[in-house]
Design an enzyme around this catalytic site. Structure first.
Site, mmCIF file in Angstrom:
data_model
loop_
_atom_site.group_PDB
_atom_site.id
_atom_site.type_symbol
_atom_site.label_atom_id
_atom_site.label_comp_id
_atom_site.label_asym_id
_atom_site.label_seq_id
_atom_site.Cartn_x
_atom_site.Cartn_y
_atom_site.Cartn_z
ATOM 1 N N SER B 325 -7.346 -1.763 10.420
ATOM 2 C CA SER B 325 -6.540 -2.699 9.206
ATOM 3 C C SER B 325 -7.495 -3.914 9.392
ATOM 4 O O SER B 325 -7.084 -4.821 8.254
ATOM 5 C CB SER B 325 -5.207 -2.456 9.574
ATOM 6 N N ASP B 364 0.357 6.740 5.429
ATOM 7 C CA ASP B 364 0.280 5.487 5.705
ATOM 8 C C ASP B 364 1.011 5.303 7.243
ATOM 9 O O ASP B 364 1.410 6.150 7.555
ATOM 10 C CB ASP B 364 1.562 4.635 4.655
ATOM 11 N N HIS B 370 6.012 1.536 2.101
ATOM 12 C CA HIS B 370 6.617 0.210 1.961
ATOM 13 C C HIS B 370 7.159 0.005 0.795
ATOM 14 O O HIS B 370 7.543 -1.434 0.533
ATOM 15 C CB HIS B 370 5.243 -0.563 2.111
ATOM 16 N N CYS B 383 -0.146 -2.353 4.496
ATOM 17 C CA CYS B 383 -0.002 -1.360 3.785
ATOM 18 C C CYS B 383 -1.114 -0.412 3.474
ATOM 19 O O CYS B 383 -1.900 -0.840 2.767
ATOM 20 C CB CYS B 383 0.796 -1.551 2.449
#
Lengths: 360, 630
Positions: B325, B364, B370, B383
């Site tokens: 991420s 996810d 989310h 997200c």
């Protein structure tokens, strides 16, 4: 009869040799970096050498001729003894330890072989026939091979040369000479096989000293540097850097000429060459005036052998001949060979001074 | 009849005289030949031999220069030179080498390696040069040699300068070390520059700046004899000491980072975004470079080599990791720059993403999603579904181009040797491998997974681009060069590496705001390090899978072996308004970026930003077990 005639001294010869002896002392003083004891030892040897020369000069050529075979045989016996039980010096068996002094029997042969050959040919009509040459060849080969076995290749070749010179002077036919030279040339590959590695190395080094500059090529490279850097006028007495800084090995013995060349240059070399040439030409003159074939052959052989020493030594120092360990006659520091040399000169003097004066 | 041939005296004499004349001619010719040879040597080749004779006499002895020191930005010494006693032998002066070695073995400790190394040197070496038998003699050994010196012919006790790293393993991957010149190096260097020196910089700054550190060898021309004995000095050209190198590195900050990583495998890189200067270059575990200086023994080397934690690997420039991420802010910027993109546009995240006409679910990290997210909240909460969607929209070609423009997939150009380039995948890259690009690969690229690989240094460098709002500088270890004699300092000028010009300046603020939310926002993934921070941090967490998790499996950290646990990442810059530090942290198998990596970044940033006087902060000390031997 004046005194000189009574003591059988040849004046030109004497002065020529004295000049060389003086040069020896001068150059050894520098070559040994001012080592007085070494110079005194050489001076003492020279004095003894001159004494021996004078003593031998008193012996008549007739007596020498009579003793020739005995001296030769005695020399052979000693060579055999040295092979069997000789003390080992520098890895080779050359020396006989006689308690007080070490003695090298091969030195006797340097004189003994020319004597016996001169003796042999003087009793035969000359030029020699093939049978005579064959006998002479055997007489030459036995001591040559014995000395080569020690191993002392340099001396063996010199002894052989002194014998071959007698053959040449005796009038050996040209075709026989050609044949002999051919045989010698043919035997080179054969001899090569029997050479020790270090001997082969020395010969190969001659052709390319740079291939091993710190090993076998070291001697010859340093020697050539010494000679070449001397130039025309030399660096001056005691200014030989190659010697004083200990780059040149054996600077007092086999390579003393390099020191001389470095310090006195080409000009000095002319002087030393003149002295040697004078002695050699005087020796040849003695041979020319000698009255019988024994004296002629012996005088000629001894003189030419002396020249060969000179030539081989300087050829070696200047890098045109392999390093065979031949000293520069008279000038190099060393005992055994000097005594032989002076004895040979005594014989030459004897031949010259015992001539029967034929009044016209 | 008697067969005694009669001698013809007249004929014999004539024959003898002719032969004698021939020999006289030969004598004269040979003498002339000798004279010709002598003329050749002494007149024609005189200059050649005169030069050789001079060279024989005057021998140049090398005087090795003092190697430049390496210091951190505050002048803390990282590499210096200490005098040590070495035992040296000049073989020419030794009569019986084996006997001598045996005698020396009774006086000082000589192990088989020493003797083996010595004999190896013995075989090929210049004449009359002394060879090192042993180094770092202790005082007792040196004294024993000194006392017995008269009986030890050819043996010398030399005080030489030897490289020493006073902080042991601290920043070893950045500083590197010197070691003995090996055969391969020896053929690649100018041997004359290394006369009298046996060492060369191998790795890190020591290797990269070898040319500056080495200095210039001096020469003492001495008159010697053939035995190599010095008679007198004729001329002396002093050596020039090597340059002292000041690094951007902050040793105390480095110590903090290494301490924070203690016991873990990982890397921390901190850059000064305004210059590209490397403040922290930590790769753990570290190792002590000091034993390498004189050749580490094979057993110790084997232990280092076989250590499962791989301490010898430089994770900062050679560790290639999936960014996870942590790639999201860069893709977010890419999206902002793409035509027709609206950051306020929302998607509904239900915990999974599916490509059209595909049954494969891309999950996810948050099981039930989310909810409604826009760009800013997608970065804040990390997200995944938003970025899956974004990636498909941008396409791999665009993402490849944009990430490459930020320096990913290429060496940063840091002043160290052997950097790895990382990898930004593309259709072309796959085609070169004989494979087609799958749409699924585009999807996972959106969350920094798949074939995408970055080094910690690349991450930090790209972070500094964000921190600077577009401009970034090539990472630099070297900050200034100091002449040891004049003390004159030459500062290294920062080198602009790239400049992202955005279509609208507001894009930066949108992006930075989303990264601030990561740390300071209500739902920020790194809010735990942000709630009490006295300055604003813009950051992003990352957690990357080491073990593939199946379509219907659930990842459970507790149940997974340590080596297969997720890597934890965190990137940040601070203060967000006017960044002074850009940082990238990776903790191998550390678990969550927020819990394992972010606190380390916070510690480093705190120390760097909060201590006004850097000398008041914690002192640098090296762990005791790293102390050099000998």
């Amino acid at each position: 009869m004046n005194f000189l005639e009574r003591v059988h001294l040849d004046k030109p010869f004497f002065y020529g040799l004295l000049a060389l002896a003086l040069l020896s002392v001068v150059i050894l003083y520098s070559a040994s970096a001012g080592e007085v004891t070494l110079v005194l030892a050489q001076a003492l040897r020279l004095v003894i050498g001159f004494a021996i020369m004078l003593m031998v000069a008193q012996i008549s050529p007739e007596s020498l001729a009579r003793w020739s075979p005995h001296i030769y045989v005695a020399g052979l016996v000693l060579l055999l003894v040295v092979l069997v039980m000789g003390a080992t010096g520098k890895g080779a068996q050359r020396w006989l330890n006689l308690g007080v002094l070490n003695f090298q029997p091969s030195e006797i042969m340097k004189i003994g072989l020319p004597m016996v050959l001169a003796y042999y040919f003087s009793r035969r009509p000359l030029p020699p026939r093939l049978s005579g040459i064959a006998v002479a060849a055997v007489l030459v080969l036995i001591p040559t091979l014995l000395i080569a076995r020690q191993p002392d290749l340099g001396t063996a070749l010199l002894v052989m040369t002194s014998g071959l010179v007698v053959l040449f002077l005796a009038g050996m036919a040209w075709h026989s000479i050609a044949l002999l030279l051919g045989l010698l040339a043919a035997s080179i590959p054969l001899v090569w096989v029997y050479l020790h590695d270090y001997q082969k190395q020395r010969i190969l080094t001659l052709f390319s000293p740079e291939s091993d500059p710190l090993g076998s090529g070291y001697h010859i490279i340093q020697s050539m540097i010494a000679v070449g850097s001397g130039g025309l006028y030399g660096k001056g007495w005691f200014n030989s850097t190659q010697t004083q800084l200990q780059y040149l090995p054996e600077s007092s013995t086999d390579f003393v000429f390099a020191v001389f060349a470095e310090e006195f240059g080409l000009i000095g070399i002319f002087i030393i060459f003149a002295a040697y040439l004078f002695v050699v030409l005087r020796g040849l003159a003695i041979a020319f005036y000698a009255q019988d074939s024994y004296a002629r052959l012996l005088a000629g052989s001894l003189t030419l052998t002396f020249f060969v020493y000179f030539f081989v030594n300087i050829g070696m120092v200047t890098g045109i001949l392999p390093v065979v360990g031949v000293p520069l006659p008279i000038i190099s520091y060393g005992g055994s060979s000097l005594v032989t040399l002076m004895a040979a000169f005594g014989i030459l003097m004897s031949i010259q001074t015992h001539r029967k004066i034929i009044h016209a | 009849m008697l067969n005694i041939p009669l001698k013809d005296h007249f004929r014999e004499t004539r024959l003898f005289d002719s032969r004698l004349s021939i020999t006289a001619v030969i004598v004269l010719l040979l003498t002339l030949a000798l004279l010709a040879r002598l003329v050749y040597l002494q007149v024609i080749s005189y200059r050649h031999y005169a030069t050789l004779s001079q060279e024989n006499r005057i021998r140049p002895w090398p005087i090795p220069p003092v190697r430049g020191r390496i210091l951190d930005r505050n002048g803390i010494v990282l590499a210096e030179n200490l005098p040590v006693y070495t035992l040296e032998i000049t073989p020419e002066q030794v009569e019986d080498m084996d006997e001598l070695l045996q005698r020396l073995g009774e006086l000082v400790q000589l192990d088989a390696t020493d003797i083996r190394n010595f004999k190896k040197q013995l075989r090929k070496r210049p004449r009359f040069e002394s060879l090192v038998l042993r180094t770092r003699l202790n005082d007792q050994e040196a004294a024993r040699i000194a006392v017995n010196r008269s009986q030890l012919h050819g043996v010398e006790l030399q005080a030489r300068l030897q490289r020493y790293y006073p902080l042991g393993g601290l920043a070893v991957h950045a500083i590197g070390y010197v070691g003995r010149i090996d055969e391969q190096e020896s053929s690649g260097i100018d041997r004359s520059a290394y006369r009298g020196t046996q060492h060369i910089g191998k790795l890190g700054v020591e290797g990269r700046y070898e040319g500056l550190l080495l200095g210039q060898v001096g020469v003492e021309k001495v008159e010697t004899n053939a035995l190599g004995r010095t008679l007198r000095a004729v001329e002396r050209i002093a050596p020039k000491a090597g340059q002292n190198l000041y690094l951007s590195l902050d040793a105390k900050l480095q110590a903090t980072a290494e301490a924070a990583l203690e016991g873990r495998r990982g890397a921390v890189v901190a850059l000064d975004p305004k210059t590209g200067g490397v403040l922290v270059f930590a790769s753990t575990p570290v190792y002590d470079p000091n034993p390498f200086v004189n050749g580490i023994d094979s057993e110790s080397y084997r232990i280092l080599l076989e250590d499962p934690d791989k301490p010898l690997i430089n994770r900062v420039i050679n560790g290639q990791y999936a960014p996870g991420s942590a790639i999201k802010p860069f893709l977010a910027l890419g999206a902002l720059e793409s035509p027709g993109f609206d950051p306020a546009e929302t998607i509904i995240c239900r915990g999974a993403f599916k490509l059209p006409r595909s049954r494969r679910r891309f999950r996810d990290w948050k099981k039930y999603g989310h909810g409604e997210v826009d760009l800013q909240s997608a970065v804040e909460q990390s997200c995944d579904v938003y970025f899956y969607t974004l990636a498909v929209r941008l396409g791999i070609d665009y993402m490849h181009e944009f990430l490459t423009g930020l320096g990913f997939g290429a060496r940063t150009g840091i002043d160290l040797i052997g950097e790895s380039p990382g990898l930004v995948p593309s259709r072309q890259w796959k085609r070169a491998r004989g494979e087609a690009w799958y749409p699924g690969e585009t999807v996972v690229t959106g969350i920094g997974q798949g074939p995408l690989l970055v080094t910690p240094l690349q991450l930090a460098s790209a972070v500094s681009a964000l921190a600077n709002r577009g401009r970034w500088f090539t990472p630099r270890m070297l900050r200034a060069i100091e002449d040891p004699k004049t003390k004159a300092r030459r500062e290294v000028v920062p080198e602009l590496a790239g400049n992202i010009v955005v279509a609208e300046q507001g894009h930066w603020e949108t992006l930075v705001a989303s990264m601030i939310d990561v740390v300071h926002g209500e739902k920020g993934t790194a809010r735990r390090i942000g709630w009490n921070a006295p300055y604003t941090i813009a950051g992003k967490t990352g957690t990357t899978q080491v073990k593939g998790v199946g379509q219907n499996e659930v990842y459970d950290a507790e149940q997974t072996p340590e080596r297969l646990r997720d890597h934890a990442l965190f990137i940040a810059f601070a203060p967000a308004e006017d960044p002074r530090i850009a940082i990238a942290v990776i903790v191998e198998n550390g678990g969550h970026g927020s819990s394992a990596a972010a606190p380390i970044a916070r510690k480093v940033m705190d120390q760097y930003l909060l201590s006004g006087d850097p000398d008041k902060s914690r002192t640098v000390s090296k762990p005791d077990h790293r102390s050099p031997s000998g």
